[in-house]
Design an enzyme around this catalytic site. Structure first.
Site, PDB file in Angstrom:
ATOM      1  N   GLU A 171       0.871  -1.168   0.000  1.00 55.48           N
ATOM      2  CA  GLU A 171       0.000   0.000   0.000  1.00 55.48           C
ATOM      3  C   GLU A 171       0.914   1.226   0.000  1.00 55.48           C
ATOM      4  OE1 GLU A 171      -3.358   2.296   2.646  1.00 55.48           O
ATOM      5  OE2 GLU A 171      -2.860   0.241   3.198  1.00 55.48           O
ATOM      6  N   ARG A 196       5.321 -12.866   9.610  1.00 58.83           N
ATOM      7  CA  ARG A 196       6.014 -11.631   9.261  1.00 58.83           C
ATOM      8  C   ARG A 196       7.345 -11.552   9.995  1.00 58.83           C
ATOM      9  NH1 ARG A 196       3.954  -6.539   9.725  1.00 58.83           N
ATOM     10  NH2 ARG A 196       2.025  -7.225   8.834  1.00 58.83           N
ATOM     11  N   LYS A 231       4.432   0.723   9.631  1.00 55.79           N
ATOM     12  CA  LYS A 231       4.539   1.983   8.885  1.00 55.79           C
ATOM     13  C   LYS A 231       3.986   3.141   9.699  1.00 55.79           C
ATOM     14  CE  LYS A 231       2.964   0.236   4.920  1.00 55.79           C
ATOM     15  NZ  LYS A 231       2.550   0.053   3.518  1.00 55.79           N
TER      16      LYS A 231
HETATM   17  P1  ATP Z   1       2.862  -2.321   8.073  1.00 55.29           P
HETATM   18  O1  ATP Z   1       2.426  -3.325   9.087  1.00 55.29           O
HETATM   19  O2  ATP Z   1       4.305  -1.959   8.185  1.00 55.29           O
HETATM   20  O3  ATP Z   1       1.975  -1.130   7.973  1.00 55.29           O
HETATM   21  P2  ATP Z   1       1.516  -3.469   5.860  1.00 55.29           P
HETATM   22  O4  ATP Z   1       1.304  -4.924   5.907  1.00 55.29           O
HETATM   23  O5  ATP Z   1       0.363  -2.610   6.139  1.00 55.29           O
HETATM   24  O6  ATP Z   1       2.798  -3.101   6.726  1.00 55.29           O
HETATM   25  P3  ATP Z   1       1.676  -3.351   3.039  1.00 55.29           P
HETATM   26  O7  ATP Z   1       2.111  -2.216   2.205  1.00 55.29           O
HETATM   27  O8  ATP Z   1       0.259  -3.751   2.998  1.00 55.29           O
HETATM   28  O9  ATP Z   1       2.114  -3.001   4.498  1.00 55.29           O
HETATM   29  O10 ATP Z   1       2.609  -4.600   2.793  1.00 55.29           O
HETATM   30  C1  ATP Z   1       2.928  -5.097   1.534  1.00 55.29           C
HETATM   31  C2  ATP Z   1       3.295  -6.541   1.641  1.00 55.29           C
HETATM   32  O11 ATP Z   1       4.407  -6.690   2.514  1.00 55.29           O
HETATM   33  C3  ATP Z   1       2.168  -7.350   2.211  1.00 55.29           C
HETATM   34  O12 ATP Z   1       2.014  -8.512   1.396  1.00 55.29           O
HETATM   35  C4  ATP Z   1       2.599  -7.691   3.597  1.00 55.29           C
HETATM   36  O13 ATP Z   1       2.126  -8.937   3.982  1.00 55.29           O
HETATM   37  C5  ATP Z   1       4.114  -7.679   3.484  1.00 55.29           C
HETATM   38  N1  ATP Z   1       4.720  -7.298   4.762  1.00 55.29           N
HETATM   39  C6  ATP Z   1       4.505  -6.179   5.472  1.00 55.29           C
HETATM   40  N2  ATP Z   1       5.189  -6.195   6.630  1.00 55.29           N
HETATM   41  C7  ATP Z   1       5.880  -7.365   6.651  1.00 55.29           C
HETATM   42  C8  ATP Z   1       6.779  -7.988   7.576  1.00 55.29           C
HETATM   43  N3  ATP Z   1       7.110  -7.404   8.723  1.00 55.29           N
HETATM   44  N4  ATP Z   1       7.289  -9.193   7.258  1.00 55.29           N
HETATM   45  C9  ATP Z   1       6.961  -9.791   6.109  1.00 55.29           C
HETATM   46  N5  ATP Z   1       6.128  -9.269   5.193  1.00 55.29           N
HETATM   47  C10 ATP Z   1       5.577  -8.076   5.448  1.00 55.29           C
HETATM   48 MG    MG Z   2      -1.303  -3.925   4.622  1.00 54.04          MG
END
Ligand code: ATP
Ligand code: MG
Length: 564
Positions: free
Chosen positions: A39, A265, A275
């Site tokens: 995102e 994760r 984020k």
């Molecule tokens: P955050 O928790 O940092 O806000 P998010 O999951 O909202 O992260 P996205 O932009 O939706 O952020 O993430 C993009 C991809 O990266 C998704 O497929 C998510 O599962 C993966 N991702 C995000 N954080 C991690 C992590 N700590 N370890 C592994 N994969 C991750």
């Molecule tokens: Mg997300």
């Protein structure tokens, strides 16, 4: 840009590889299509790197493909700056999405048409309950939900109302479109989830074309299906969303039926990763920006001098599992040292200088000595380092009253000056306060290059720079951003910011050998005996590098923890 090493055949067959192997063997899919769906509401971090390496890595390994897809369904929070940074970071990590540069917003039309189809199938309805009412109606794990009073309104009325929502004729919050599934489902996410809401906001790509926007849970499976994704890999918290993912694709009978697969994760010690928190650090100016070298963002790690190859190696090492855990940041640092040890040229820099005068070296004379650039890489060649009567050495490399096991400079003791000569300490000069201002020594001209022809040995080798030739540079001694190991383990009401490391950035000046002044921005170097550094890509100017410490030579935190 380096090309990612495709995984060696002996790479562990983690559970996702096993699923893919089985799907290819059974003919369920002819090839592998994955996606990385960020995102664009922030910069990517090391956790995203795990997902990037996994998705793009599997595509490379199985000769399939991986799409980059901006999950831009939320008009309010997303920005073009983030889109650009995400692309730069994925490319820098060494991956290529080819022609598959997609956006969730590319599919707003198709998603809307599919919502209309759901209504026509009797599987979606317009509901006017407020958020609070909806929550109250939903029930809980032991109480079944109460149906919305609008659950059974006729298809034609739903179509009409959804069209009105779409044309902007209804107010934000006055209506939503909900899937009609099962208000008694043990999975709360199946109790008629909202799939469309009214948002009268401009979107960075579609502008004001839409007044309704799809919810993430509705949009994501459709994006995967439209793109023909075979394996939709996401993190564990989406496991309970999977029944809706499957319900939607089954109900719409999409031609492609991607399989959602969840993995744990990445969580790192001494780091926050969400984020939201990273954005707070930036907004509250606790760091200089998203790419501050202390940040766990990809751009921060890059600026800190961490090579992309070390991040890929780290991600391969930590593996892929279904159990959430906390990974020691020392593992990342280990991968960084391992890589830089092989690739970074060596040079000499003195961070806390004190003068060393060679009493028997002619005044005003100087010479150039040959120094090997990287003992681990003969191809890196050698360079000339100027030498003179007055040198600078680290203050800690001299001790007037030294213990027996001190092998550096102390009166009477002989040491090697790296790439230069043996010198024997004759004493020191102090100021009125008793502070050492000058160390004195004599040198043995026969030991030029660093070895004695008579075979005598010294136990210590120290680094130095020639005072009249030395450059004067800024060094940023970057350290971990937090002092607490597990930042998810906080007491009720405890502020994670309270654990920021006040010593995470120490700005100092250093004296460096002249060759370092010509180092290109972004280039890595090992300051011998001190650590790995990088010429800051942003703040260095020609002839005036600014150095960020990438990592110390040894893990100083492990020592501290063992002592504690
Ligand atoms: P955050 O928790 O940092 O806000 P998010 O999951 O909202 O992260 P996205 O932009 O939706 O952020 O993430 C993009 C991809 O990266 C998704 O497929 C998510 O599962 C993966 N991702 C995000 N954080 C991690 C992590 N700590 N370890 C592994 N994969 C991750
Ligand atoms: Mg997300």
């Amino acid at each position: 840009m380096s090309t990612p090493e495709t995984t060696a055949p002996e790479a562990p067959r983690h559970f996702i590889r096993q699923i893919i192997d089985a799907d290819l063997a059974s003919g369920k899919h002819p090839t592998v299509v994955t996606r990385f769906p960020p995102e664009p509401n922030g910069y990517l971090h090391i956790g995203h790197a795990k997902s990037i390496c996994l998705n793009f890595g599997l595509a490379l390994e199985y000769k399939g493909r991986c799409h980059l897809r901006m999950d831009d369904t939320n008009p309010a929070k997303e920005e073009v700056e983030y889109v650009e940074s995400i692309k730069e970071d994925v490319r820098w990590l060494g991956f290529d999405w080819g022609a598959h540069d997609h956006n969730a917003s590319d599919y707003f039309g198709r998603m809307h048409a599919d919502a209309v189809r759901l209504i026509e199938l009797g599987k979606a309805y317009v509901c006017h309950l407020s958020l609070e009412e909806m929550r109250a109606h939903r029930g809980d794990l032991v109480t079944p939900g109460k149906p919305s009073p609008w659950r059974d309104r006729p298809v034609a009325e739903n179509l009409d109302l959804f069209a009105k929502m779409t044309r902007g004729e209804l107010d934000e919050g006055s209506a939503v479109l909900r899937a009609k599934i099962d208000m008694a489902s043990p999975n709360l996410l199946m109790r008629d989830p909202v799939i469309y809401r009214i948002r009268k906001a401009s979107h960075h790509r579609t502008g004001d074309a839409w007044c309704v926007y799809p919810m993430y849970d509705y949009a994501h499976p459709l994006e995967d299906a439209y793109e023909g994704i075979t394996h939709s890999i996401c993190t564990l918290e989406f496991e309970i969303h999977r029944p809706f993912y499957d319900w939607l694709l089954r109900t719409l009978d999409t031609p492609a039926k991607p399989q959602q697969i969840e993995f744990a994760r990445l969580n790192l010690t001494y780091t926050v990763m969400s984020k939201r928190r990273l954005l707070e650090l930036v907004q509250e100016r606790r760091v200089a920006g998203w790419d501050d070298p202390r940040m766990p963002t990809i751009s921060g790690l890059r600026r800190r001098g961490i090579p992309a190859s070390a991040i890929r190696r780290f991600c391969e090492t930590i593996g892929v599992t279904k159990h959430n855990s906390l990974t020691d940041v020392a593992l990342l640092e280990h991968a960084v040292r391992d890589e830089l040890n092989r690739t970074a040229p060596r040079a000499m820099a003195v961070l806390d200088p004190v003068r060393l005068v060679i009493e028997n070296y002619p005044e005003g004379a100087s010479e150039e000595l040959e120094a090997v650039n990287n003992p681990e890489d003969p191809a890196a060649g050698s360079r000339k380092v100027p030498f003179s009567r007055t040198l600078l050495i680290e203050r800690e490399d001299f001790m007037e009253d030294a213990p027996r096991k001190y092998f550096r400079l102390t009166p009477g003791q002989e040491v090697r000056l790296r790439w230069a000569y043996f010198v024997r300490c004759t004493g020191c000069v102090k100021d009125a306060d008793g502070k050492v201002v000058e160390v004195r020594c004599t040198y043995d001209p026969a030991t030029r290059g660093g070895d004695a022809p008579d075979g005598r040995k010294v136990k210590g080798t120290i680094h130095w720079v020639s005072e009249p030739h030395a450059g004067d540079v800024e060094v940023r001694l970057v350290d971990r951003l937090f002092l607490k190991e597990d930042l998810n383990d906080l007491a009720e009401g405890e502020d994670w910011r309270a654990h920021l490391n006040p010593g995470s950035l120490r700005v100092a000046r250093a004296k460096v050998e002249p060759s370092l002044l010509a180092l290109a921005p972004g280039a890595a170097v090992q300051f011998e005996r001190v650590g790995y550094f990088v010429a800051d890509a942003k703040d260095s100017s020609p002839g005036k590098p600014v150095f960020n410490r990438t990592v110390t030579l040894k893990d100083s935190w492990a020592k501290a923890a063992a002592k504690a």
